[in-house]
Design an enzyme around this catalytic site. Structure first.
Site, PDB file in Angstrom:
ATOM      1  N   GLU A  32      26.196  50.758  32.336  1.00  0.00           N
ATOM      2  CA  GLU A  32      26.847  49.627  33.243  1.00  0.00           C
ATOM      3  C   GLU A  32      28.147  49.036  32.263  1.00  0.00           C
ATOM      4  O   GLU A  32      28.670  49.364  31.244  1.00  0.00           O
ATOM      5  CB  GLU A  32      25.635  48.324  32.980  1.00  0.00           C
ATOM      6  CG  GLU A  32      25.444  47.681  31.823  1.00  0.00           C
ATOM      7  CD  GLU A  32      24.851  46.398  31.760  1.00  0.00           C
ATOM      8  OE1 GLU A  32      25.644  45.592  32.218  1.00  0.00           O
ATOM      9  OE2 GLU A  32      23.617  46.253  31.503  1.00  0.00           O
ATOM     10  N   ASP A 153      17.802  42.431  39.330  1.00  0.00           N
ATOM     11  CA  ASP A 153      17.490  43.404  38.755  1.00  0.00           C
ATOM     12  C   ASP A 153      16.069  44.271  38.945  1.00  0.00           C
ATOM     13  O   ASP A 153      15.595  45.079  39.024  1.00  0.00           O
ATOM     14  CB  ASP A 153      17.432  43.552  36.816  1.00  0.00           C
ATOM     15  CG  ASP A 153      19.025  43.091  36.514  1.00  0.00           C
ATOM     16  OD1 ASP A 153      19.863  43.199  37.390  1.00  0.00           O
ATOM     17  OD2 ASP A 153      19.151  42.864  35.495  1.00  0.00           O
ATOM     18  N   LYS A 170      15.812  39.262  27.391  1.00  0.00           N
ATOM     19  CA  LYS A 170      15.812  38.268  26.406  1.00  0.00           C
ATOM     20  C   LYS A 170      14.951  37.335  26.422  1.00  0.00           C
ATOM     21  O   LYS A 170      14.198  36.938  27.528  1.00  0.00           O
ATOM     22  CB  LYS A 170      17.403  37.935  26.626  1.00  0.00           C
ATOM     23  CG  LYS A 170      18.394  38.711  26.558  1.00  0.00           C
ATOM     24  CD  LYS A 170      19.834  38.178  26.646  1.00  0.00           C
ATOM     25  CE  LYS A 170      20.890  39.131  26.563  1.00  0.00           C
ATOM     26  NZ  LYS A 170      20.912  40.208  27.828  1.00  0.00           N
TER      27      LYS A 170
END
Length: 312
Positions: A32, A153, A170
């Protein structure tokens, strides 16, 4: 660098290196560009971009860094294009899957997220993607009890048969809720050399992984078997290298401070993650940046190894 326009779309252009590799059955790994344009500071981002591509090549695969420039989706960037993505004044939009059509049709430029990178990689015929972390369900901000903020996502993984190698998501996200969404969408979650699901800066979130794999051949076997009867992607969770794991006490303090900072600034939606990450980067004295770089390099290395197994 010569590029090859895909017959599927005049807006999808592969570098000659990527096109030749796909035609010859050579392993290719998608990368990405948002991590470069939005996740790392200028200067360091270009160094990391080159390091990631070099790591893929050292693993026996061909790197395909993906971005949209001047309305064209590029699968594999030239040196000049990579420098443009990493330039301090690039001012690239952050493109999730919903943004691709409008940006390409209107001649815009932007860096691709996990969702858009996975989708463009699949359109080009690339089945393995190495990145840092996955988006997920956001935690409620202080003073609130619910959130409707769910990363695209997750939906992209549910519909796109690409293996995504990352270090979990995260801990600024709601990891249990994210794993539930993945389960609902039939996305297999594998732990690489671990029984615990990682949380980016930390090797363990305290939650188990449904399945453990211990070498690239096992990963390739799972991916091949899954693709025989399902169209969803596969998530391979690879913990941050032990020597770069963030101290948990420091991590927890920065997370608490960051959530309060977001609430005090009345930050919402897509602006939440950049604010939190900037706080981590500045308040940790660079510890989080080092962890970020090393975990994505580790993930890309593993992605190359699995891609080679799948190609063989």
């Amino acid at each position: 660098m010569r590029s090859v326009i895909s017959p599927a779309s005049h807006r999808l252009a592969m570098s000659a290196e990527v096109a030749d590799a796909l035609a010859d059955g050579v392993a290719v790994v998608a990368l990405e560009s948002t991590i470069l344009s939005h996740g790392l500071p200028p200067g360091r981002n270009l160094d990391v971009g080159h390091r990631l591509e070099r790591t893929v090549r050292e693993g026996g695969a061909v790197p395909a860094t993906i971005a949209v420039l001047d309305g064209q989706a590029l699968i594999g960037l030239s040196r000049a294009q990579l420098e443009r993505v990493c330039a301090p004044d690039a001012d690239l939009d952050k493109l999730s899957l919903r943004d691709l059509g409008a940006t390409m049709a209107l001649g815009g430029s932007g860096a691709t997220t996990v969702a858009s990178t996975a989708s463009l990689a699949h359109a080009a015929g690339i089945g393995v993607f190495g990145t840092g972390g996955l988006g997920g369900v956001h935690l409620p901000l202080p003073g609130t009890t619910t959130t409707w903020d769910v990363s695209a996502d997750l939906g992209a993984l549910a519909r796109t048969p690409v293996l995504v190698v990352c270090s979990g998501m995260k801990s600024i996200l709601d990891i249990p809720a994210t794993l539930e969404v993945l389960e609902t969408n039939s996305v297999p979650v594998l732990g690489y050399g671990t029984d615990d699901f990682p949380s980016f800066y930390l090797r363990s979130s305290g939650l188990p992984v449904p399945h453990r794999v211990d070498d690239p051949a096992q990963v390739a076997a799972v991916v091949s078997a899954h693709r025989r009867f399902a169209d969803s992607g596969v998530l391979l969770a690879n913990p941050v290298p032990r020597e770069f794991e963030m101290d948990r006490a420091l991590h927890d303090r920065l997370l608490a401070e960051g959530m309060e900072l977001v609430a005090s600034r009345d930050v919402h939606g897509a602006d939440v993650t950049p604010v939190l990450l900037e706080h981590f980067h500045t308040a940790s004295g660079g510890v989080s940046l080092d962890a970020n770089e090393e975990l994505v390099v580790s993930n890309v290395r593993l992605a190359a190894q699995v891609a080679v197994e799948l190609a063989s």
